[in-house]
Structure formats: C-alpha cells, structure tokens
Design a protein around this motif. Structure first.
Motif, PDB file in Angstrom:
ATOM      1  N   VAL A   1       0.839  -1.189   0.000  1.00  0.00           N
ATOM      2  CA  VAL A   1       0.000   0.000   0.000  1.00  0.00           C
ATOM      3  C   VAL A   1       0.874   1.238   0.000  1.00  0.00           C
ATOM      4  O   VAL A   1       1.992   1.220   0.502  1.00  0.00           O
ATOM      5  CB  VAL A   1      -0.941   0.039   1.235  1.00  0.00           C
ATOM      6  CG1 VAL A   1      -1.907  -1.116   1.200  1.00  0.00           C
ATOM      7  CG2 VAL A   1      -0.161   0.049   2.533  1.00  0.00           C
ATOM      8  N   LYS A   2       0.354   2.316  -0.586  1.00  0.00           N
ATOM      9  CA  LYS A   2       1.022   3.611  -0.498  1.00  0.00           C
ATOM     10  C   LYS A   2       0.537   4.254   0.790  1.00  0.00           C
ATOM     11  O   LYS A   2      -0.647   4.221   1.112  1.00  0.00           O
ATOM     12  CB  LYS A   2       0.686   4.487  -1.696  1.00  0.00           C
ATOM     13  CG  LYS A   2       1.343   4.009  -2.956  1.00  0.00           C
ATOM     14  CD  LYS A   2       1.156   4.994  -4.080  1.00  0.00           C
ATOM     15  CE  LYS A   2       1.888   4.433  -5.290  1.00  0.00           C
ATOM     16  NZ  LYS A   2       2.180   5.444  -6.261  1.00  0.00           N
ATOM     17  N   HIS A   3       1.487   4.825   1.527  1.00  0.00           N
ATOM     18  CA  HIS A   3       1.154   5.398   2.829  1.00  0.00           C
ATOM     19  C   HIS A   3       1.906   6.702   3.018  1.00  0.00           C
ATOM     20  O   HIS A   3       3.111   6.778   2.760  1.00  0.00           O
ATOM     21  CB  HIS A   3       1.527   4.405   3.935  1.00  0.00           C
ATOM     22  CG  HIS A   3       1.295   4.910   5.310  1.00  0.00           C
ATOM     23  ND1 HIS A   3       0.044   5.242   5.781  1.00  0.00           N
ATOM     24  CD2 HIS A   3       2.155   5.167   6.330  1.00  0.00           C
ATOM     25  CE1 HIS A   3       0.142   5.663   7.027  1.00  0.00           C
ATOM     26  NE2 HIS A   3       1.415   5.627   7.380  1.00  0.00           N
ATOM     27  N   ARG A   4       1.195   7.731   3.475  1.00  0.00           N
ATOM     28  CA  ARG A   4       1.823   9.023   3.731  1.00  0.00           C
ATOM     29  C   ARG A   4       2.227   9.080   5.201  1.00  0.00           C
ATOM     30  O   ARG A   4       1.408   8.917   6.095  1.00  0.00           O
ATOM     31  CB  ARG A   4       0.877  10.176   3.402  1.00  0.00           C
ATOM     32  CG  ARG A   4       1.552  11.530   3.490  1.00  0.00           C
ATOM     33  CD  ARG A   4       0.751  12.642   2.842  1.00  0.00           C
ATOM     34  NE  ARG A   4       0.362  12.369   1.487  1.00  0.00           N
ATOM     35  CZ  ARG A   4       1.141  12.498   0.396  1.00  0.00           C
ATOM     36  NH1 ARG A   4       2.394  12.891   0.536  1.00  0.00           N
ATOM     37  NH2 ARG A   4       0.687  12.247  -0.811  1.00  0.00           N
ATOM     38  N   LEU A   5       3.524   9.310   5.419  1.00  0.00           N
ATOM     39  CA  LEU A   5       4.060   9.406   6.772  1.00  0.00           C
ATOM     40  C   LEU A   5       3.690  10.762   7.388  1.00  0.00           C
ATOM     41  O   LEU A   5       3.332  11.698   6.662  1.00  0.00           O
ATOM     42  CB  LEU A   5       5.585   9.250   6.735  1.00  0.00           C
ATOM     43  CG  LEU A   5       6.093   7.904   6.214  1.00  0.00           C
ATOM     44  CD1 LEU A   5       7.593   7.957   5.984  1.00  0.00           C
ATOM     45  CD2 LEU A   5       5.728   6.786   7.181  1.00  0.00           C
ATOM     46  N   PRO A   6       3.786  10.894   8.716  1.00  0.00           N
ATOM     47  CA  PRO A   6       3.453  12.174   9.351  1.00  0.00           C
ATOM     48  C   PRO A   6       4.241  13.374   8.815  1.00  0.00           C
ATOM     49  O   PRO A   6       3.752  14.497   8.865  1.00  0.00           O
ATOM     50  CB  PRO A   6       3.779  11.923  10.826  1.00  0.00           C
ATOM     51  CG  PRO A   6       3.544  10.462  11.003  1.00  0.00           C
ATOM     52  CD  PRO A   6       4.036   9.845   9.706  1.00  0.00           C
ATOM     53  N   ASN A   7       5.439  13.157   8.263  1.00  0.00           N
ATOM     54  CA  ASN A   7       6.215  14.266   7.704  1.00  0.00           C
ATOM     55  C   ASN A   7       5.841  14.583   6.258  1.00  0.00           C
ATOM     56  O   ASN A   7       6.461  15.426   5.626  1.00  0.00           O
ATOM     57  CB  ASN A   7       7.721  13.996   7.811  1.00  0.00           C
ATOM     58  CG  ASN A   7       8.182  12.816   6.984  1.00  0.00           C
ATOM     59  OD1 ASN A   7       7.386  12.124   6.358  1.00  0.00           O
ATOM     60  ND2 ASN A   7       9.482  12.577   6.981  1.00  0.00           N
ATOM     61  N   GLY A   8       4.834  13.876   5.734  1.00  0.00           N
ATOM     62  CA  GLY A   8       4.345  14.137   4.380  1.00  0.00           C
ATOM     63  C   GLY A   8       4.965  13.282   3.296  1.00  0.00           C
ATOM     64  O   GLY A   8       4.504  13.291   2.157  1.00  0.00           O
ATOM     65  N   VAL A   9       6.008  12.531   3.611  1.00  0.00           N
ATOM     66  CA  VAL A   9       6.664  11.667   2.631  1.00  0.00           C
ATOM     67  C   VAL A   9       5.789  10.441   2.391  1.00  0.00           C
ATOM     68  O   VAL A   9       5.280   9.833   3.333  1.00  0.00           O
ATOM     69  CB  VAL A   9       8.069  11.246   3.114  1.00  0.00           C
ATOM     70  CG1 VAL A   9       8.678  10.201   2.196  1.00  0.00           C
ATOM     71  CG2 VAL A   9       8.972  12.458   3.224  1.00  0.00           C
ATOM     72  N   GLU A  10       5.609  10.089   1.139  1.00  0.00           N
ATOM     73  CA  GLU A  10       4.829   8.905   0.790  1.00  0.00           C
ATOM     74  C   GLU A  10       5.766   7.721   0.552  1.00  0.00           C
ATOM     75  O   GLU A  10       6.751   7.854  -0.178  1.00  0.00           O
ATOM     76  CB  GLU A  10       3.995   9.156  -0.463  1.00  0.00           C
ATOM     77  CG  GLU A  10       3.004   8.048  -0.746  1.00  0.00           C
ATOM     78  CD  GLU A  10       2.087   8.379  -1.902  1.00  0.00           C
ATOM     79  OE1 GLU A  10       2.447   8.065  -3.055  1.00  0.00           O
ATOM     80  OE2 GLU A  10       1.023   8.973  -1.654  1.00  0.00           O
ATOM     81  N   VAL A  11       5.461   6.588   1.196  1.00  0.00           N
ATOM     82  CA  VAL A  11       6.238   5.368   1.026  1.00  0.00           C
ATOM     83  C   VAL A  11       5.292   4.240   0.655  1.00  0.00           C
ATOM     84  O   VAL A  11       4.073   4.342   0.830  1.00  0.00           O
ATOM     85  CB  VAL A  11       7.025   4.980   2.303  1.00  0.00           C
ATOM     86  CG1 VAL A  11       8.051   6.032   2.652  1.00  0.00           C
ATOM     87  CG2 VAL A  11       6.095   4.712   3.469  1.00  0.00           C
ATOM     88  N   GLU A  12       5.858   3.178   0.146  1.00  0.00           N
ATOM     89  CA  GLU A  12       5.104   1.956  -0.065  1.00  0.00           C
ATOM     90  C   GLU A  12       5.494   0.984   1.033  1.00  0.00           C
ATOM     91  O   GLU A  12       6.656   0.922   1.439  1.00  0.00           O
ATOM     92  CB  GLU A  12       5.392   1.372  -1.447  1.00  0.00           C
ATOM     93  CG  GLU A  12       4.856   2.254  -2.552  1.00  0.00           C
ATOM     94  CD  GLU A  12       4.928   1.613  -3.921  1.00  0.00           C
ATOM     95  OE1 GLU A  12       5.119   0.390  -4.020  1.00  0.00           O
ATOM     96  OE2 GLU A  12       4.783   2.350  -4.901  1.00  0.00           O
ATOM     97  N   CYS A  13       4.512   0.269   1.549  1.00  0.00           N
ATOM     98  CA  CYS A  13       4.765  -0.657   2.642  1.00  0.00           C
ATOM     99  C   CYS A  13       3.704  -1.753   2.627  1.00  0.00           C
ATOM    100  O   CYS A  13       2.725  -1.666   1.916  1.00  0.00           O
ATOM    101  CB  CYS A  13       4.772   0.076   3.979  1.00  0.00           C
ATOM    102  SG  CYS A  13       3.244   0.940   4.357  1.00  0.00           S
TER     103      CYS A  13
END
Length: 90
Positions: free
Chosen positions: A6-18
C-alpha cells in the motif's frame, strides 16, 4: 502469495510503499520522533557514510540521508519481500 503493498503518507508528508501502514507509522515514530536509532552515542553529521543494514522499507535511510548529505547512504535489505518494496521507496 505476496501480501499487498500500500502507499502510505508518513506524518512528515513523505509517501512510502509498505505492507502495513500501522507498522510503518510505529517505525517512523521510533526513528523520527523518539530518535531511538541515535542511542548509545551514535551521531550523524554531514559527509558521513551510512549503511542501513536491514533497511526494511527505508525509513532510517530517509532519516539519515539529509543529515549526512553529501555523504552516501546505502540501504541493504536481505528479505526479498521487503527489498522489492524498498526499491520503490526512493
């Protein structure tokens, strides 16, 4: 069968896949908020080289890179399941 990514936006705004957004948030909190990875005298400074061994999806890599710039950061992940996700999180 591989678990979904899934694509997920971290609290700092960076989007990662996890594979698990809750896990990514917990690891984010450990690294970025609590700075648990900087215990026991570990420090990061410009020009240093970092090897993120067991990088998972690369959150420590994302934490370290701006702190050691222009030094290199190498992310290594032995799990093929996680490595395929890590390659996408650049």
């Amino acid at each position: 069968m591989q678990p979904s990514v899934v694509k997920h936006r971290l609290p700092n705004g960076v989007e990662v896949e996890c594979h698990n957004a809750a896990e990514a948030d917990a690891i984010y909190r450990e690294i970025f908020v609590e700075e648990q990875y900087l215990q026991f005298g570990i420090r990061l400074a410009p020009g240093m080289s970092v090897i993120d061994g067991g990088a998972h999806v690369g959150l420590f890599t994302l934490f370290a890179a701006p702190r050691v710039h222009p030094g290199p950061v190498l992310a290594v992940e032995p799990s093929s399941r996680q490595c395929s996700v890590l390659r996408r999180d650049r």
